[in-house]
Scaffold this active site. Sequence first.
Site, PDB file in Angstrom:
ATOM      1  N   ASP A 177      37.281  37.795  34.687  1.00  0.00           N
ATOM      2  CA  ASP A 177      38.700  37.908  35.035  1.00  0.00           C
ATOM      3  C   ASP A 177      39.500  37.909  33.731  1.00  0.00           C
ATOM      4  OD1 ASP A 177      41.424  37.244  35.913  1.00  0.00           O
ATOM      5  OD2 ASP A 177      40.499  36.797  37.843  1.00  0.00           O
TER       6      ASP A 177
ATOM      7  N   GLN B 251      46.312  37.029  47.886  1.00  0.00           N
ATOM      8  CA  GLN B 251      45.550  38.142  47.305  1.00  0.00           C
ATOM      9  C   GLN B 251      46.492  39.083  46.546  1.00  0.00           C
ATOM     10  OE1 GLN B 251      43.430  40.467  50.254  1.00  0.00           O
ATOM     11  NE2 GLN B 251      42.109  41.453  48.708  1.00  0.00           N
TER      12      GLN B 251
ATOM     13  N   HIS C 124      36.987  40.451  46.854  1.00  0.00           N
ATOM     14  CA  HIS C 124      36.286  39.845  45.721  1.00  0.00           C
ATOM     15  C   HIS C 124      36.240  38.332  45.856  1.00  0.00           C
ATOM     16  CE1 HIS C 124      40.565  40.199  44.794  1.00  0.00           C
ATOM     17  NE2 HIS C 124      40.446  39.064  44.127  1.00  0.00           N
ATOM     18  N   PHE C 125      35.265  37.758  45.200  1.00  0.00           N
ATOM     19  CA  PHE C 125      35.140  36.300  45.116  1.00  0.00           C
ATOM     20  C   PHE C 125      35.404  35.876  43.675  1.00  0.00           C
ATOM     21  CE2 PHE C 125      32.890  37.099  48.995  1.00  0.00           C
ATOM     22  CZ  PHE C 125      33.039  35.956  49.757  1.00  0.00           C
ATOM     23  N   HIS C 126      36.091  34.741  43.540  1.00  0.00           N
ATOM     24  CA  HIS C 126      36.335  34.132  42.231  1.00  0.00           C
ATOM     25  C   HIS C 126      35.333  32.999  42.034  1.00  0.00           C
ATOM     26  CE1 HIS C 126      40.632  35.637  41.821  1.00  0.00           C
ATOM     27  NE2 HIS C 126      40.482  35.734  43.121  1.00  0.00           N
TER      28      HIS C 126
HETATM   29  P1  5GP Z   1      43.351  38.015  43.841  1.00  0.00           P
HETATM   30  O1  5GP Z   1      44.736  37.509  43.561  1.00  0.00           O
HETATM   31  O2  5GP Z   1      43.417  39.369  44.479  1.00  0.00           O
HETATM   32  O3  5GP Z   1      42.485  37.054  44.598  1.00  0.00           O
HETATM   33  O4  5GP Z   1      42.623  38.136  42.459  1.00  0.00           O
HETATM   34  C1  5GP Z   1      42.781  39.209  41.597  1.00  0.00           C
HETATM   35  C2  5GP Z   1      42.255  38.747  40.259  1.00  0.00           C
HETATM   36  O5  5GP Z   1      42.133  39.886  39.443  1.00  0.00           O
HETATM   37  C3  5GP Z   1      43.182  37.767  39.532  1.00  0.00           C
HETATM   38  O6  5GP Z   1      42.490  36.577  39.259  1.00  0.00           O
HETATM   39  C4  5GP Z   1      43.579  38.514  38.269  1.00  0.00           C
HETATM   40  O7  5GP Z   1      43.641  37.665  37.165  1.00  0.00           O
HETATM   41  C5  5GP Z   1      42.485  39.536  38.122  1.00  0.00           C
HETATM   42  N1  5GP Z   1      42.879  40.766  37.480  1.00  0.00           N
HETATM   43  C6  5GP Z   1      44.047  41.434  37.621  1.00  0.00           C
HETATM   44  N2  5GP Z   1      44.030  42.562  36.897  1.00  0.00           N
HETATM   45  C7  5GP Z   1      42.826  42.618  36.287  1.00  0.00           C
HETATM   46  C8  5GP Z   1      42.218  43.554  35.394  1.00  0.00           C
HETATM   47  O8  5GP Z   1      42.768  44.584  35.029  1.00  0.00           O
HETATM   48  N3  5GP Z   1      40.950  43.268  34.973  1.00  0.00           N
HETATM   49  C9  5GP Z   1      40.293  42.137  35.367  1.00  0.00           C
HETATM   50  N4  5GP Z   1      39.061  41.951  34.892  1.00  0.00           N
HETATM   51  N5  5GP Z   1      40.839  41.232  36.196  1.00  0.00           N
HETATM   52  C10 5GP Z   1      42.088  41.471  36.662  1.00  0.00           C
END
Ligand code: 5GP
Length: 145
Positions: free
Chosen positions: A37, A101, A107-109
């Site tokens: 991330d 989200q 996706h999983f973190h």
């Molecule tokens: P969500 O909020 O959808 O659960 O998580 C999206 C994740 O993607 C966030 O933790 C954010 O930091 C990460 N993220 C956003 N843009 C990018 C990117 O361009 N590259 C990577 N590797 N991670 C990203």
Amino acid sequence: MSLHGAYDPDNIFAKILRGDMPSVKVWEDDDVLAFMDVFPQSEGHVLVVSKTSTARNILEIEPEPLAKLTSAVQRTARAVEKALKPEGLSLMQFNGDAGGQTVFHLHFHIVPRWTDRPMKGHGHAPMADAEQLKALAQKIAAALD
Ligand code: 5GP
């Protein structure tokens, strides 16, 4: 974006999967990709996505790709633990705007945790240095079983 609707083929993770956007990969096979991330909530924050499913969230994915994805999450979490020796691990998975989200490819973190290091806020963490991410990714990849 709500829980229901069409998959956007131009979301960031779709671009990463197509190679249209760079990412720091930890490992991949035909079914999954694990990558760092860029706004890590702690050192070693890894994301795991399906390469074969265009599910936007947990409600949409079919059982088979979900099984492969969750198995990949466990494999990656084990490697994160072995490589970085955190005291704990937070696994997170958000669904829909209201669920927190921000990227609409399921996706999983995997977020390593230490009691003396507060986890940074979701969506509020600063961008990481690419070289540091590469070093972490290599360390985690080397610890994969
Ligand atoms: P969500 O909020 O959808 O659960 O998580 C999206 C994740 O993607 C966030 O933790 C954010 O930091 C990460 N993220 C956003 N843009 C990018 C990117 O361009 N590259 C990577 N590797 N991670 C990203």
